[in-house]
Scaffold this active site. Sequence first.
Site, PDB file in Angstrom:
ATOM      1  N   GLN A 117       0.840  -1.211   0.000  1.00 65.56           N
ATOM      2  CA  GLN A 117       0.000   0.000   0.000  1.00 65.56           C
ATOM      3  C   GLN A 117       0.877   1.264   0.000  1.00 65.56           C
ATOM      4  O   GLN A 117       0.561   2.255   0.657  1.00 65.56           O
ATOM      5  CB  GLN A 117      -0.935   0.006   1.198  1.00 65.56           C
ATOM      6  N   SER A 118       1.981   1.229  -0.735  1.00 67.26           N
ATOM      7  CA  SER A 118       2.918   2.352  -0.739  1.00 67.26           C
ATOM      8  C   SER A 118       2.329   3.612  -1.378  1.00 67.26           C
ATOM      9  O   SER A 118       1.915   3.594  -2.544  1.00 67.26           O
ATOM     10  CB  SER A 118       4.185   1.938  -1.495  1.00 67.26           C
ATOM     11  N   ASN A 119       2.317   4.695  -0.618  1.00 68.10           N
ATOM     12  CA  ASN A 119       1.918   5.995  -1.180  1.00 68.10           C
ATOM     13  C   ASN A 119       2.998   6.508  -2.122  1.00 68.10           C
ATOM     14  O   ASN A 119       2.714   7.165  -3.119  1.00 68.10           O
ATOM     15  CB  ASN A 119       1.737   7.019  -0.062  1.00 68.10           C
ATOM     16  N   CYS A 166       4.954   4.735  -4.049  1.00 68.24           N
ATOM     17  CA  CYS A 166       4.846   4.079  -5.358  1.00 68.24           C
ATOM     18  C   CYS A 166       3.670   4.635  -6.161  1.00 68.24           C
ATOM     19  O   CYS A 166       3.789   4.890  -7.359  1.00 68.24           O
ATOM     20  CB  CYS A 166       4.718   2.566  -5.183  1.00 68.24           C
TER      21      CYS A 166
END
Length: 321
Positions: free
Chosen positions: A73-75, A77
């Site tokens: 859930q990387s912001n 990325c």
Amino acid sequence: MRQIPRIQIAHLPTPIEPLSRLSAYLRGPHLYVKRDDQTGLALGGNKTRKLEFLIAEALTNGAKSIITTGALQSNHCRQTAAASARFGLDCTLILVGIPDRSPSGNLLLDHLFGAKILWASPGEQESLLQKTYHQAVEDGRSPYLVPYGGSSPTGAAAYAYAMQEMIAQEFHPDWIIFASSSGGTQAGLALGARIFGYKGNLLGISVDKKAEELCSQVVSLATETAKFLDLPFTFSSLDVLVDDAYLGDGYGVMGKMEKEAIQLFARHEGLILDPVYTGKAGAGLINLIQQGRFTKDEQVLFWHTGGTPAIFADRYQDIIG
Ligand SMILES: *Cc1c(COP(=O)(O)O)cnc(C)c1O
């Protein structure tokens, strides 16, 4: 200070707003929020500021593709995928986890922005990143590697400028509190404080590591960033304040404390905190107020770093429960 290439994608300056109802409810200091959740690129967040410099450097180097890595859930990325799309660069993301049949939250957006996603276990993340990079070089795709969290000196420089922006807004809070993880935001703010003369306290709430580790990361990155900008500043652990009392059950785990903070900000201010970063930082802020860490006449700025799409991720459905 050396000028470095920058593109304009962020909606700046982000507003500073009083949190009047939350301040009254907590009976503590005067609370304010800096809205870096509203930086404008693909639902916003702190990585947009960093990407103004990272993408500019990539374009200056003649890059045709962008490669980076992060959590499922990387912001970071998600915003990198959006910025890549905007500048016509191919984007490859190395995500840690297992392929998701029905992507939600940030992952849904990664797909929407056309990023190519490669899955890695935590142990193979770094090697797959290097392999993907070298393969792209061989294939003539002129890749630019964005480090974890965008936290190179280039990315961190963005938050030195963010500090300049806050000072230009004629706001000088006694405290600035924010979520800290890969250290770029904190290193940049610390450097900006030195350059532009902010005299208050910068407190990073760690979301994933012990204070000592994060602190030494911030110290070296702030020193490297100063050098990168031709500035004669060095930093030591005395210059960097980190609190690791709010790690809870670890990175990405939304416990009772995060949920309470998210609900409190939502129900008093109509403001969205995320389960991974700002939820922990918000919980830290609330707890520090309850401990009497601030006087009633102090001004405390909660620097909101974004993360909004994660609240729509399947795994955080019990956010309202
Ligand atoms: C990446 C991120 C942070 C941490 O910023 P660093 O510069 O990596 O320390 C905080 N909040 C959100 C929402 C983020 O996405």
